[in-house]
Design an enzyme around this catalytic site. Sequence first.
Site, PDB file in Angstrom:
ATOM      1  N   LYS A 159       0.845  -1.210   0.000  1.00  0.00           N
ATOM      2  CA  LYS A 159       0.000   0.000   0.000  1.00  0.00           C
ATOM      3  C   LYS A 159       0.868   1.242   0.000  1.00  0.00           C
ATOM      4  O   LYS A 159       2.043   1.211   0.409  1.00  0.00           O
ATOM      5  CB  LYS A 159      -0.928   0.026   1.216  1.00  0.00           C
ATOM      6  CG  LYS A 159      -0.237  -0.066   2.589  1.00  0.00           C
ATOM      7  CD  LYS A 159       0.292   1.229   3.183  1.00  0.00           C
ATOM      8  CE  LYS A 159       0.919   1.045   4.551  1.00  0.00           C
ATOM      9  NZ  LYS A 159       1.612   2.195   5.104  1.00  0.00           N
ATOM     10  N   ASP A 213      -2.274  -1.755  10.050  1.00  0.00           N
ATOM     11  CA  ASP A 213      -2.622  -1.762   8.623  1.00  0.00           C
ATOM     12  C   ASP A 213      -3.272  -3.063   8.158  1.00  0.00           C
ATOM     13  O   ASP A 213      -3.702  -3.156   7.004  1.00  0.00           O
ATOM     14  CB  ASP A 213      -1.359  -1.529   7.775  1.00  0.00           C
ATOM     15  CG  ASP A 213      -0.786  -0.134   7.980  1.00  0.00           C
ATOM     16  OD1 ASP A 213      -1.531   0.767   8.383  1.00  0.00           O
ATOM     17  OD2 ASP A 213       0.414   0.039   7.724  1.00  0.00           O
TER      18      ASP A 213
HETATM   19  C1  LIG Z   1       1.730   4.696   9.915  1.00  0.00           C
HETATM   20  C2  LIG Z   1       0.967   3.553   9.262  1.00  0.00           C
HETATM   21  O1  LIG Z   1       1.822   2.810   8.407  1.00  0.00           O
HETATM   22  C3  LIG Z   1      -0.145   4.136   8.403  1.00  0.00           C
HETATM   23  O2  LIG Z   1      -0.618   3.206   7.490  1.00  0.00           O
HETATM   24  C4  LIG Z   1       0.433   2.613  10.297  1.00  0.00           C
HETATM   25  O3  LIG Z   1      -0.500   3.260  11.118  1.00  0.00           O
HETATM   26  C5  LIG Z   1       1.510   1.959  11.111  1.00  0.00           C
HETATM   27  O4  LIG Z   1       1.231   0.619  11.113  1.00  0.00           O
HETATM   28  P1  LIG Z   1       2.246  -0.506  11.643  1.00  0.00           P
HETATM   29  O5  LIG Z   1       3.599  -0.325  11.050  1.00  0.00           O
HETATM   30  O6  LIG Z   1       1.520  -1.804  11.453  1.00  0.00           O
HETATM   31  O7  LIG Z   1       2.378  -0.101  13.107  1.00  0.00           O
HETATM   32  P2  LIG Z   1       2.077  -0.930  14.427  1.00  0.00           P
HETATM   33  O8  LIG Z   1       2.968  -2.127  14.449  1.00  0.00           O
HETATM   34  O9  LIG Z   1       0.623  -1.097  14.589  1.00  0.00           O
HETATM   35  O10 LIG Z   1       2.613   0.145  15.480  1.00  0.00           O
HETATM   36  C6  LIG Z   1       3.996   0.420  15.686  1.00  0.00           C
HETATM   37  C7  LIG Z   1       4.094   1.490  16.777  1.00  0.00           C
HETATM   38  O11 LIG Z   1       3.717   2.780  16.243  1.00  0.00           O
HETATM   39  C8  LIG Z   1       2.907   3.509  17.155  1.00  0.00           C
HETATM   40  N1  LIG Z   1       1.615   3.799  16.534  1.00  0.00           N
HETATM   41  C9  LIG Z   1       1.186   3.096  15.443  1.00  0.00           C
HETATM   42  C10 LIG Z   1      -0.016   3.401  14.836  1.00  0.00           C
HETATM   43  C11 LIG Z   1      -0.793   4.458  15.384  1.00  0.00           C
HETATM   44  N2  LIG Z   1      -1.970   4.782  14.850  1.00  0.00           N
HETATM   45  N3  LIG Z   1      -0.356   5.125  16.455  1.00  0.00           N
HETATM   46  C12 LIG Z   1       0.847   4.822  17.043  1.00  0.00           C
HETATM   47  O12 LIG Z   1       1.225   5.459  18.016  1.00  0.00           O
HETATM   48  C13 LIG Z   1       2.802   2.657  18.400  1.00  0.00           C
HETATM   49  O13 LIG Z   1       3.816   3.070  19.280  1.00  0.00           O
HETATM   50  C14 LIG Z   1       3.140   1.251  17.927  1.00  0.00           C
HETATM   51  O14 LIG Z   1       3.721   0.471  18.915  1.00  0.00           O
HETATM   52  N1  LIG Z   2       6.238 -11.375   7.212  1.00  0.00           N
HETATM   53  C1  LIG Z   2       6.869 -10.235   7.534  1.00  0.00           C
HETATM   54  N2  LIG Z   2       7.238  -9.397   6.569  1.00  0.00           N
HETATM   55  C2  LIG Z   2       7.859  -8.226   6.876  1.00  0.00           C
HETATM   56  N3  LIG Z   2       8.157  -7.825   8.087  1.00  0.00           N
HETATM   57  C3  LIG Z   2       7.813  -8.610   9.106  1.00  0.00           C
HETATM   58  C4  LIG Z   2       7.154  -9.839   8.860  1.00  0.00           C
HETATM   59  N4  LIG Z   2       6.930 -10.401  10.052  1.00  0.00           N
HETATM   60  C5  LIG Z   2       7.416  -9.556  10.976  1.00  0.00           C
HETATM   61  N5  LIG Z   2       7.963  -8.481  10.420  1.00  0.00           N
HETATM   62  C6  LIG Z   2       8.581  -7.331  11.149  1.00  0.00           C
HETATM   63  O1  LIG Z   2       7.774  -6.165  10.946  1.00  0.00           O
HETATM   64  C7  LIG Z   2       8.585  -5.023  10.647  1.00  0.00           C
HETATM   65  C8  LIG Z   2       7.798  -4.060   9.765  1.00  0.00           C
HETATM   66  O2  LIG Z   2       7.603  -4.663   8.532  1.00  0.00           O
HETATM   67  P1  LIG Z   2       6.823  -4.015   7.323  1.00  0.00           P
HETATM   68  O3  LIG Z   2       7.525  -4.399   6.078  1.00  0.00           O
HETATM   69  O4  LIG Z   2       5.383  -4.338   7.395  1.00  0.00           O
HETATM   70  O5  LIG Z   2       7.005  -2.462   7.609  1.00  0.00           O
HETATM   71  P2  LIG Z   2       6.383  -1.254   6.918  1.00  0.00           P
HETATM   72  O6  LIG Z   2       6.377  -1.447   5.438  1.00  0.00           O
HETATM   73  O7  LIG Z   2       7.082  -0.051   7.455  1.00  0.00           O
HETATM   74  O8  LIG Z   2       4.898  -1.283   7.385  1.00  0.00           O
HETATM   75  P3  LIG Z   2       3.921  -0.097   7.779  1.00  0.00           P
HETATM   76  O9  LIG Z   2       3.678   0.728   6.596  1.00  0.00           O
HETATM   77  O10 LIG Z   2       2.719  -0.911   8.193  1.00  0.00           O
HETATM   78  O11 LIG Z   2       4.595   0.640   8.899  1.00  0.00           O
HETATM   79  C9  LIG Z   2       9.827  -5.619   9.990  1.00  0.00           C
HETATM   80  O12 LIG Z   2      10.955  -4.783  10.176  1.00  0.00           O
HETATM   81  C10 LIG Z   2       9.988  -6.972  10.669  1.00  0.00           C
HETATM   82  O13 LIG Z   2      10.808  -6.863  11.815  1.00  0.00           O
END
Ligand SMILES: C[C@](O)(CO)[C@H](O)COP(=O)(O)OP(=O)(O)OC[C@H]1O[C@@H](n2ccc(N)nc2=O)[C@H](O)[C@@H]1O
Ligand SMILES: Nc1ncnc2c1ncn2[C@@H]1O[C@H](COP(=O)(O)OP(=O)(O)OP(=O)(O)O)[C@@H](O)[C@H]1O
Length: 292
Positions: free
Chosen positions: A20, A145
């Site tokens: 996305k 997400d």
């Molecule tokens: C920024 C976005 O990528 C927008 O699509 C998402 O909201 C983030 O999604 P994500 O990477 O799956 O994040 P999560 O693993 O849910 O959260 C990581 C950390 O970011 C912070 N977090 C995340 C989402 C949110 N709405 N508020 C937060 O404060 C929290 O401290 C959390 O522990």
């Molecule tokens: N199957 C997986 N694929 C990718 N990352 C994973 C997976 N399982 C656990 N993780 C952990 O989740 C972290 C975040 O991965 P991801 O690729 O979803 O980040 P992102 O693209 O920044 O996502 P977002 O936009 O939701 O913040 C990775 O750094 C890794 O440590």
Amino acid sequence: MTEQKDSELGWGIRWPAPAKLNLMLRIIGRREDGYHLLQTVFQIIDLTDNLTFCKAEDGCVRLKNAIPGVREEDDLTVRAALLLKQEAGYQGGVCIDIEKNLPMGGGLGGGSSDAATVLVVLNRLWHLGISEQRLMELGLALGADVPVFIKGTSTWAEGVGEKLTTIDLPNAWFVVLKPQCHVDTGKIFSANDLTRDSKSIKIADFNSGENQNDCSTVVKERYIEVEQALDKLGEYGQARLTGTGACVFVQFGDQQSARDVYTKLASSNEVYIAQGLAISPLHKQMCELFNI
Ligand SMILES: C[C@](O)(CO)[C@H](O)COP(=O)(O)OP(=O)(O)OC[C@H]1O[C@@H](n2ccc(N)nc2=O)[C@H](O)[C@@H]1O
Ligand SMILES: Nc1ncnc2c1ncn2[C@@H]1O[C@H](COP(=O)(O)OP(=O)(O)OP(=O)(O)O)[C@@H](O)[C@H]1O
């Protein structure tokens, strides 16, 4: 040739987990538990990881190959499969083969999308009959997400990513540039100087051009590579951050314009070209295979 039973379909084939882009991201408040209240637009794009599921007769959930740097028990696909087993009291097992194409920690949501593909496909292959709504609730516990990828459409999202409305987005192609750094989402959301009081807007405001990302300033300040990537892409259009980065992108109305920019950047950068999709390829494949 013997006709394959419906219950056998779906095993041993590749299932897509698309990426996305957040076309805008506003932070309009903070919950008591520290999570931030967002308004964001999710555009599903045609870059994908691919997952293959094989039966594991011993009832275990395992990976064919762990992703480098991610412990098997932490992998979001394993956690999603275990969550499903627990929810349904299901005894069966699965071996998951992840073809990882999407950059990790890039703001493209790859881990969340992998988890969503596991929830949607295993719900079907294991005949669990869990509702989409419940799958989204389970998914939200894995990452903010995940619900969007379960829903599988371009989406206007509010709350922490759980209040979802399908929206129409114009046809678009994107050039996505991945700076050579990983942005820690938690670190950005805990920054003192993060904007947390943006005014709430309507979908119509986004359609009229309101597309800021409130994380941009803080991310640029902390990651020089992201600032440089925004400058570099900014030569070709309005460059924006997806999620909390690290990836940045620029949008085009036609494929050729995107291709021209991609070609200029490809030799010396990690760069991707992608088309915006109204429906997730995961959901298309579910429909084609199971007529649903
Ligand atoms: C920024 C976005 O990528 C927008 O699509 C998402 O909201 C983030 O999604 P994500 O990477 O799956 O994040 P999560 O693993 O849910 O959260 C990581 C950390 O970011 C912070 N977090 C995340 C989402 C949110 N709405 N508020 C937060 O404060 C929290 O401290 C959390 O522990
Ligand atoms: N199957 C997986 N694929 C990718 N990352 C994973 C997976 N399982 C656990 N993780 C952990 O989740 C972290 C975040 O991965 P991801 O690729 O979803 O980040 P992102 O693209 O920044 O996502 P977002 O936009 O939701 O913040 C990775 O750094 C890794 O440590």
